[in-house]
Design a protein around this motif. Structure first.
Motif, PDB file in Angstrom:
ATOM      1  N   LEU A   1       0.827  -1.208   0.000  1.00  0.00           N
ATOM      2  CA  LEU A   1       0.000   0.000   0.000  1.00  0.00           C
ATOM      3  C   LEU A   1       0.861   1.257   0.000  1.00  0.00           C
ATOM      4  CD1 LEU A   1      -3.051  -0.688   2.327  1.00  0.00           C
ATOM      5  CD2 LEU A   1      -2.887  -0.788  -0.141  1.00  0.00           C
ATOM      6  N   ALA A   2       2.047   1.169   0.589  1.00  0.00           N
ATOM      7  CA  ALA A   2       2.872   2.366   0.708  1.00  0.00           C
ATOM      8  C   ALA A   2       3.929   2.446  -0.386  1.00  0.00           C
ATOM      9  CB  ALA A   2       3.539   2.377   2.082  1.00  0.00           C
ATOM     10  N   ASN A   3       4.050   1.400  -1.181  1.00  0.00           N
ATOM     11  CA  ASN A   3       5.173   1.305  -2.102  1.00  0.00           C
ATOM     12  C   ASN A   3       4.785   1.799  -3.494  1.00  0.00           C
ATOM     13  OD1 ASN A   3       7.292   0.570  -3.696  1.00  0.00           O
ATOM     14  ND2 ASN A   3       7.589  -1.417  -2.694  1.00  0.00           N
ATOM     15  N   ARG A   4       5.387   2.911  -3.914  1.00  0.00           N
ATOM     16  CA  ARG A   4       5.036   3.470  -5.211  1.00  0.00           C
ATOM     17  C   ARG A   4       5.692   2.700  -6.360  1.00  0.00           C
ATOM     18  NH1 ARG A   4       2.687   8.324  -6.764  1.00  0.00           N
ATOM     19  NH2 ARG A   4       2.699   9.205  -4.694  1.00  0.00           N
ATOM     20  N   GLY A   5       6.700   1.925  -6.038  1.00  0.00           N
ATOM     21  CA  GLY A   5       7.453   1.268  -7.103  1.00  0.00           C
ATOM     22  C   GLY A   5       6.867  -0.043  -7.574  1.00  0.00           C
ATOM     23  N   SER A   6       6.067  -0.707  -6.720  1.00  0.00           N
ATOM     24  CA  SER A   6       5.644  -2.049  -7.147  1.00  0.00           C
ATOM     25  C   SER A   6       4.234  -2.027  -7.711  1.00  0.00           C
ATOM     26  CB  SER A   6       5.742  -3.036  -5.985  1.00  0.00           C
ATOM     27  OG  SER A   6       5.233  -2.445  -4.824  1.00  0.00           O
ATOM     28  N   GLY A   7       4.127  -2.515  -8.926  1.00  0.00           N
ATOM     29  CA  GLY A   7       2.836  -2.522  -9.622  1.00  0.00           C
ATOM     30  C   GLY A   7       2.090  -3.807  -9.363  1.00  0.00           C
ATOM     31  N   TRP A   8       0.849  -3.700  -8.942  1.00  0.00           N
ATOM     32  CA  TRP A   8       0.029  -4.896  -8.700  1.00  0.00           C
ATOM     33  C   TRP A   8      -1.445  -4.627  -8.927  1.00  0.00           C
ATOM     34  CZ3 TRP A   8      -2.893  -5.153  -3.811  1.00  0.00           C
ATOM     35  CH2 TRP A   8      -2.797  -3.963  -3.060  1.00  0.00           C
ATOM     36  N   LEU A   9      -1.796  -3.368  -9.276  1.00  0.00           N
ATOM     37  CA  LEU A   9      -3.206  -3.016  -9.412  1.00  0.00           C
ATOM     38  C   LEU A   9      -3.546  -2.644 -10.852  1.00  0.00           C
ATOM     39  CD1 LEU A   9      -3.529  -0.662  -6.316  1.00  0.00           C
ATOM     40  CD2 LEU A   9      -4.458  -2.973  -6.516  1.00  0.00           C
ATOM     41  N   VAL A  10      -4.669  -3.188 -11.349  1.00  0.00           N
ATOM     42  CA  VAL A  10      -5.213  -2.697 -12.604  1.00  0.00           C
ATOM     43  C   VAL A  10      -6.188  -1.601 -12.242  1.00  0.00           C
ATOM     44  CG1 VAL A  10      -6.079  -3.454 -14.827  1.00  0.00           C
ATOM     45  CG2 VAL A  10      -5.529  -5.134 -13.080  1.00  0.00           C
ATOM     46  N   MET A  11      -6.079  -0.482 -12.934  1.00  0.00           N
ATOM     47  CA  MET A  11      -7.020   0.593 -12.672  1.00  0.00           C
ATOM     48  C   MET A  11      -8.073   0.600 -13.767  1.00  0.00           C
ATOM     49  SD  MET A  11      -4.359   3.552 -11.637  1.00  0.00           S
ATOM     50  CE  MET A  11      -2.874   2.943 -12.404  1.00  0.00           C
ATOM     51  N   GLY A  12      -9.217   1.172 -13.416  1.00  0.00           N
ATOM     52  CA  GLY A  12     -10.277   1.285 -14.410  1.00  0.00           C
ATOM     53  C   GLY A  12     -11.185   2.420 -14.013  1.00  0.00           C
ATOM     54  N   GLY A  13     -11.940   2.930 -14.966  1.00  0.00           N
ATOM     55  CA  GLY A  13     -12.835   4.029 -14.644  1.00  0.00           C
ATOM     56  C   GLY A  13     -13.969   4.112 -15.626  1.00  0.00           C
ATOM     57  N   ARG A  14     -14.861   5.050 -15.371  1.00  0.00           N
ATOM     58  CA  ARG A  14     -15.990   5.258 -16.266  1.00  0.00           C
ATOM     59  C   ARG A  14     -15.860   6.646 -16.881  1.00  0.00           C
ATOM     60  NH1 ARG A  14     -20.736   2.869 -17.167  1.00  0.00           N
ATOM     61  NH2 ARG A  14     -20.549   1.381 -15.477  1.00  0.00           N
ATOM     62  N   LEU A  15     -15.947   6.713 -18.210  1.00  0.00           N
ATOM     63  CA  LEU A  15     -15.822   7.990 -18.909  1.00  0.00           C
ATOM     64  C   LEU A  15     -16.970   8.908 -18.512  1.00  0.00           C
ATOM     65  CD1 LEU A  15     -15.032   6.699 -22.506  1.00  0.00           C
ATOM     66  CD2 LEU A  15     -13.427   7.791 -20.948  1.00  0.00           C
ATOM     67  N   LYS A  16     -16.646  10.184 -18.315  1.00  0.00           N
ATOM     68  CA  LYS A  16     -17.724  11.150 -18.093  1.00  0.00           C
ATOM     69  C   LYS A  16     -18.515  11.293 -19.393  1.00  0.00           C
ATOM     70  CE  LYS A  16     -16.288  13.948 -14.279  1.00  0.00           C
ATOM     71  NZ  LYS A  16     -15.391  14.994 -13.843  1.00  0.00           N
ATOM     72  N   PRO A  17     -19.792  11.722 -19.288  1.00  0.00           N
ATOM     73  CA  PRO A  17     -20.574  11.897 -20.521  1.00  0.00           C
ATOM     74  C   PRO A  17     -19.849  12.845 -21.476  1.00  0.00           C
ATOM     75  CG  PRO A  17     -21.966  12.153 -18.575  1.00  0.00           C
ATOM     76  CD  PRO A  17     -20.571  11.989 -18.082  1.00  0.00           C
ATOM     77  N   ASP A  18     -19.929  12.566 -22.763  1.00  0.00           N
ATOM     78  CA  ASP A  18     -19.343  13.409 -23.814  1.00  0.00           C
ATOM     79  C   ASP A  18     -17.819  13.414 -23.818  1.00  0.00           C
ATOM     80  OD1 ASP A  18     -21.925  14.078 -24.534  1.00  0.00           O
ATOM     81  OD2 ASP A  18     -21.960  15.778 -23.136  1.00  0.00           O
ATOM     82  N   VAL A  19     -17.189  12.518 -23.060  1.00  0.00           N
ATOM     83  CA  VAL A  19     -15.726  12.427 -23.132  1.00  0.00           C
ATOM     84  C   VAL A  19     -15.389  11.198 -23.968  1.00  0.00           C
ATOM     85  CG1 VAL A  19     -13.643  11.960 -21.806  1.00  0.00           C
ATOM     86  CG2 VAL A  19     -15.341  13.565 -20.928  1.00  0.00           C
ATOM     87  N   SER A  20     -14.467  11.366 -24.928  1.00  0.00           N
ATOM     88  CA  SER A  20     -14.106  10.219 -25.758  1.00  0.00           C
ATOM     89  C   SER A  20     -12.931   9.484 -25.126  1.00  0.00           C
ATOM     90  CB  SER A  20     -13.733  10.689 -27.165  1.00  0.00           C
ATOM     91  OG  SER A  20     -12.507  11.363 -27.115  1.00  0.00           O
ATOM     92  N   VAL A  21     -12.730   8.245 -25.578  1.00  0.00           N
ATOM     93  CA  VAL A  21     -11.619   7.452 -25.064  1.00  0.00           C
ATOM     94  C   VAL A  21     -10.302   8.177 -25.333  1.00  0.00           C
ATOM     95  CG1 VAL A  21     -10.385   5.264 -25.297  1.00  0.00           C
ATOM     96  CG2 VAL A  21     -12.869   5.289 -25.341  1.00  0.00           C
ATOM     97  N   ALA A  22     -10.193   8.781 -26.533  1.00  0.00           N
ATOM     98  CA  ALA A  22      -8.939   9.452 -26.893  1.00  0.00           C
ATOM     99  C   ALA A  22      -8.649  10.616 -25.944  1.00  0.00           C
ATOM    100  CB  ALA A  22      -9.022   9.945 -28.338  1.00  0.00           C
ATOM    101  N   GLN A  23      -9.711  11.385 -25.610  1.00  0.00           N
ATOM    102  CA  GLN A  23      -9.506  12.516 -24.685  1.00  0.00           C
ATOM    103  C   GLN A  23      -9.020  12.013 -23.334  1.00  0.00           C
ATOM    104  OE1 GLN A  23     -13.514  13.912 -25.196  1.00  0.00           O
ATOM    105  NE2 GLN A  23     -12.829  15.899 -25.975  1.00  0.00           N
ATOM    106  N   ALA A  24      -9.674  10.979 -22.823  1.00  0.00           N
ATOM    107  CA  ALA A  24      -9.284  10.444 -21.523  1.00  0.00           C
ATOM    108  C   ALA A  24      -7.868   9.893 -21.582  1.00  0.00           C
ATOM    109  CB  ALA A  24     -10.275   9.360 -21.092  1.00  0.00           C
ATOM    110  N   ALA A  25      -7.528   9.211 -22.692  1.00  0.00           N
ATOM    111  CA  ALA A  25      -6.190   8.642 -22.821  1.00  0.00           C
ATOM    112  C   ALA A  25      -5.141   9.752 -22.798  1.00  0.00           C
ATOM    113  CB  ALA A  25      -6.088   7.836 -24.114  1.00  0.00           C
ATOM    114  N   ALA A  26      -5.455  10.870 -23.478  1.00  0.00           N
ATOM    115  CA  ALA A  26      -4.519  11.998 -23.499  1.00  0.00           C
ATOM    116  C   ALA A  26      -4.322  12.540 -22.090  1.00  0.00           C
ATOM    117  CB  ALA A  26      -5.042  13.081 -24.435  1.00  0.00           C
ATOM    118  N   GLU A  27      -5.431  12.653 -21.326  1.00  0.00           N
ATOM    119  CA  GLU A  27      -5.298  13.187 -19.974  1.00  0.00           C
ATOM    120  C   GLU A  27      -4.459  12.253 -19.107  1.00  0.00           C
ATOM    121  OE1 GLU A  27      -8.606  13.157 -17.356  1.00  0.00           O
ATOM    122  OE2 GLU A  27      -7.872  14.865 -16.205  1.00  0.00           O
ATOM    123  N   LEU A  28      -4.735  10.923 -19.235  1.00  0.00           N
ATOM    124  CA  LEU A  28      -3.993   9.967 -18.417  1.00  0.00           C
ATOM    125  C   LEU A  28      -2.508   9.984 -18.769  1.00  0.00           C
ATOM    126  CD1 LEU A  28      -4.794   7.848 -16.246  1.00  0.00           C
ATOM    127  CD2 LEU A  28      -6.671   9.058 -17.305  1.00  0.00           C
TER     128      LEU A  28
END
Lengths: 900, 90
Positions: free
Chosen positions: A296-323
């Protein structure tokens, strides 16, 4: 209303055609009788009266025909008659019907199988998830490739900063097995698959509970705050018999009590293919899996898949650019842990990040199986052409007495439709068998997956459509050919003609040979590539090694009892009669997991920790290197003297040794092990006692391999690190020992859950799954194609010989020898095979360029695969032609001339 | 007229027609099937006075209603044609 009644009446008539017909006959007979009576009454003699009545009524059959047209659907009636005719014809020639149905069934069944896999992985919407099209997955890539899990601190920052997403959740990529006992009964060592998720996981996915409640904001990520779990519906059903009062009950997971909050809706498994029995809040990691609490405290070790829900009127490309921008900011802010890592966002899929390769693999398989269908159709079309030739007279007679051409085409197509319908049905059944076969080809995965390969509506629709396409594909050309027969010439003379038709049939055979050759060449390439992959030395010998994983922390072993138990267990395993050598280790090479125990460096090394390569750690019992046959380059293995309390020792991989002491002897040197605070936070000093050869660990997640640092289990056992340990046994003559080890473990401690049992070969074979699957699929189907092509060549040659028997007789009479005729017929058959092979080789050469990525550097134009396949085909073709050719060579001139 | 069999209908038509009007049976039987399928008439097997069996068609309620509508429509149509022809011949 009246119109509707009429429609219904017509339908009723369609279902019971005999009834109205009999009624009409009776009515017409009565009509005649009444008319006759009337005429008799007027004084005509009986004989005359009968004749006059018949004349006055007109043609009885015409009346019946008109009546029939009026009372039912003529075209449907015709279709039914065609159907009956077709079935009768097919029953008269069962061998043809059987081979045609069988080849179509194989073609359609193979297509259905691959489609149902694609359907399950790519098309089917996840169950119980609201509006899945607006969901996205977020992963970590390097230089535009990869889709790896991310760390918890990074997730928190992403969640806070993302404005294009409604909310961001995180869940473990692989989950973990937990030992479960119900409250008051810690005893039964049952293993459940668990997944840690953030509290908003269910909210973001829009899931609903089947009982109780799902996680809410209160079940936060504060460590230890919310000891609650959500059960999957399947687990609830399997384990608790859908007990409606489950919410509020207490379960013990790895010994820690958890309250059941509720049950997820039926079928809900998140958006990914991995199967989960229980979901735990992320904050409970310390309770469930103490060894990993620091994640939980370790920024270096990857173990989580993240996911989210696009806000209305936001395209995948826009969200990808922000991420991507957030990713760059995180790299700037935390360069040590995030160097070279970027955030990538994709549309949500059941296999996050891997949907590209999986789609490619499925497209490849789909290509293979559609080839098979084309081959099967070509085969059926070829035989249909031959049959049409045999029925030339029948069809000419039909045309002569007034059958319409369209009507004839329809009748001939009905025949193929029957074949394809039965073939499709058989294919559907075959697909059920093939899917389970395909699943059994996969090695056992280290985590449970939830893929239901059932035949749902979409699959059945696909198969139906495919059968129709197949019917058109193999029926249309022969039907058109047949119905265009020239009535006059066909009826007038009986001579073989229609050279156009046999040319067409030859073309079908050539196509069959060419496409089957492509399949066989592809198989050859994959088999060769697998050989090559198998022959590259992984640095250890996975053959003949059994792995049995247990979870000692679930059975309550602590830091003191654990190593004693491990030592006793391994001693007793070594006493088993079939054991050659045995060991226990935390992880084995070739799998998914590596463990981190911090960094290492040499005393006084001033280099920054960020620049040092990361080493994989492993905790092993003596005998690890001999059991896996990893050569020790220098020094010794761990031994009985390396126990708790004696000076800490380590064995390092060659690459690590080279890194720390280039060109020097590593034995006797010291290594400093340090924690998250960098070299200053030293945790131990290790004496290097040995150097081992590096192993190639084909880790699926990142494809990297790295050098190991090995430490002895007796010195380094802590219950939180040893949440899982694996017994490895090399057996002396190959018997599977899993059952014996299971019994042994149960006799020592019945509470110890056995997590997985597999062979080391299976464990390491994961990386080669695609090649194995494609090789087996295209191999088995290529052989089917070869067989079909052989039947095709045989059919064409035999038919040709029958047609030309008279000619051969005349040739013999004029002085030709049997051998001359034999060679002549063989040459004709072989020329078809030769043309087919040439086209097939050209096609295969093109296809193999596409396959390069799967071939481990095998040149795509591998001479062995291409040459071998061609030779196989030519020999088969020769065998197929030989029978008819022999018959031709034995042509008796007397018979031929007598016939003339 | 009451229920009638097909022969009876044919005979009746012949009788009504001023010229000898022989109805093609090819027209009669399909027409009867059409009417029966629409539910306007219903056929039942009975015995004639001469002890012959015959299928008697009777008009149904829906048939009577339809007959009313059709008669109305026919009258309008025939009247229209009559008027047209009268105007033409002027």
């Amino acid at each position: 209303m009246a119109g509707l009644r009429r429609l219904l009446a017509k339908l009723v008539d369609l279902l019971r055609p005999g009834r109205a017909e009999a009624d009409l006959s009776r009515e017409l007979a009565s009509h005649l009788a009444l008319l006759e009576d009337e005429l008799l009454r007027r004084g005509l003699p009986a004989e005359q009266a009968r004749r006059a009545a018949r004349l006055s009524l007109g043609g009885v059959e015409q009346v019946k025909e008109l009546h029939r047209d009026e009372r039912s659907f003529v075209w449907l009636d015709d279709a039914r008659r065609d159907l009956r005719h077709a079935v009768r014809l097919l029953r008269r020639d069962p061998l043809f019907a059987l081979t045609a149905v069988l080849s179509l069934a194989i073609g359609i069944g193979a297509n259905t199988t691959i489609f149902s896999v694609a359907n399950a992985l790519l098309f089917r919407a996840p169950a119980g998830v609201a509006d899945p099209a607006r969901l996205v997955d977020i992963g970590v890539g390097r230089q535009g490739v990869g889709f790896n899990p991310g760390s918890y601190p990074n997730y928190l920052d992403v969640r806070q900063r993302a404005t294009t997403l409604d909310s961001v959740y995180a869940s473990e990529m692989f989950g973990a097995p937990l030992g479960m006992g119900s409250a008051g009964n810690d005893g039964r060592g049952e293993v459940v698959s668990s997944r840690l998720v953030t509290a908003n996981y269910f909210t973001v996915l829009g899931a609903h509970p089947a009982a109780g409640r799902l996680f809410a904001a209160g079940d936060g990520e504060q460590p230890g705050a919310a000891p609650v779990v959500v059960l999957s519906h399947r687990f609830w059903k399997r384990r608790f018999n859908e007990d409606p009062a489950i919410a509020g009950r207490t379960l013990r997971l790895n010994g820690h009590p958890f309250t059941v909050a509720g049950v997820a809706a039926e079928g809900f498994q998140g958006t990914h293919v991995l199967e989960t029995d229980v979901w735990l809040p992320l904050g409970m990691i310390a309770a469930a899996r103490p060894s990993e609490a620091s994640l939980l405290a370790n920024r270096g070790s990857g173990w989580l898949v993240m996911g989210g829900r696009l806000k209305p009127d936001v395209s995948v490309a826009q969200a990808a650019a922000e991420l991507a921008a957030i990713g760059r900011a995180l790299e700037r802010e935390f360069p040590d842990q995030n160097r070279g890592k970027e955030l990538r966002l994709r549309e949500s899929s059941s296999i996050p990040g891997a949907s590209g390769p999986v789609t490619a693999l499925l497209a490849l398989l789909m290509g293979v199986v559609s080839l098979v269908l084309v081959i099967a159709c070509a085969n059926v079309a070829g035989v249909l052409l031959a049959r049409a030739a045999a029925r030339r007279r029948e069809i000419a007679v039909r045309l002569a007495i007034g059958a319409g051409q369209a009507r004839l085409v329809r009748q001939l197509l009905t025949e193929t439709a029957v074949l394809c319908g039965v073939g499709g049905l058989a294919g559907l059944l075959l697909a059920r068998g093939l899917t389970s076969l395909l699943v059994s080809l996969l090695p056992r995965l280290p985590f449970p997956i939830d893929v239901s390969l059932g035949l749902d509506g979409r699959v059945i629709l696909f198969t139906t459509g495919l059968s129709l396409v197949a019917a058109l594909l193999c029926g249309l050309v022969p039907a058109r050919q047949a119905s265009q027969a020239d009535v006059v010439s066909t009826l007038k003379d009986d001579s073989p003609g229609a050279s156009g038709r046999s040319r067409l049939r030859n073309a079908f055979v050539v196509a069959q040979v060419a496409f089957s050759l492509v399949l066989v060449v592809a198989t050859g390439l994959f088999v060769r590539a697998l050989r090559r992959a198998g022959s590259t030395d992984p640095g250890f010998d996975p053959r003949g090694v059994e792995l049995v994983s247990v979870d000692p922390s679930a059975a309550g072993y602590g830091d003191v009892t654990g190593p004693l138990f491990a030592r006793e267990l391994i001693e007793r395993v070594r006493e088993l009669p079939d054991t050659e050598s045995a060991t226990i280790a935390r992880v084995f090479p070739g799998g998914f997991e590596g463990i981190g125990l911090g960094g290492v460096t040499v005393p006084g090394d001033a280099r920054a920790s960020g620049e040092a390569p990361e080493w994989d750690w492993n905790i092993v019992e003596p005998g690890y290197f001999s059991t896996l046959r990893i050569p020790l380059v220098a020094g010794r293995d761990f031994g009985p003297s390396d126990r708790a309390g004696s000076p800490p020792v380590a064995i390092v991989g060659e690459a690590a040794a080279r890194h720390f002491w280039p060109g020097e002897n590593a034995i006797g040197r010291s290594l400093v092990q340090f924690g998250a605070g960098g070299p200053a936070s030293k945790t131990a000093t290790l004496l290097v006692v040995g150097v081992a050869r590096d192993v190639k660990s084909s880790r699926l997640v990142d494809g990297l391999s790295s050098s190991f640092v090995y430490v002895p289990l007796q010195q380094r056992y802590t219950s939180n690190v040893m949440s899982s340990m694996t017994i490895a046994v090399r057996t002396s003559n190959g018997p599977r020992m899993a059952a014996e080890i299971r019994r042994l473990v149960a006799s020592m401690n019945p509470n110890l859950p056995i997590v997985t049992v597999q062979t080391l070969e299976d464990y390491t074979a994961l990386g080669l799954v695609p090649q194995h699957v494609v090789a087996s699929v295209s191999g088995s189907l290529g052989l089917v194609g070869l067989l079909l092509a052989a039947i095709g060549i045989y059919g064409v040659t035999a038919h040709g010989v029958t047609r030309r028997m008279r000619e051969f007789g005349i040739r013999v009479a004029l002085g030709a020898k049997g051998a001359d005729i034999l060679v002549m017929v063989l040459r004709q058959g072989m020329s078809l095979a030769g043309i087919g092979c040439a086209i097939g080789l050209a096609l295969a050469a093109a296809v193999s360029q596409v396959l390069t990525g799967f071939l481990f550097g095998l040149p795509p134009l591998d001479p062995l695969a291409f040459g071998g396949a061609s030779a196989l085909f030519l020999v088969t073709a020769l065998a197929a032609c030989y029978g008819p050719a022999r018959r031709a060579a034995r042509a008796d001139p007397l018979v031929a001339l007598r016939y003339e | 007229m009451g229920p009638q069999h097909a022969y009876g209908i044919a005979a009746r038509l012949e009788q009504i027609a001023e010229h000898p009007f022989t109805l093609n049976q090819g027209t009669l039987y399909p027409a009867l099937v059409r009417l029966e399928q629409r539910g306007w008439i219903k056929g039942t097997w009975q015995t004639t006075e001469n002890r012959r069996e015959a299928k008697y068609y009777a008009i149904t309620k829906a048939g009577a209603r339809a007959l009313g509508e059709q008669t109305e429509r026919w009258r309008r149509f025939a009247g229209l044609v009559d008027k047209l022809l009268l105007n033409e011949s002027d």
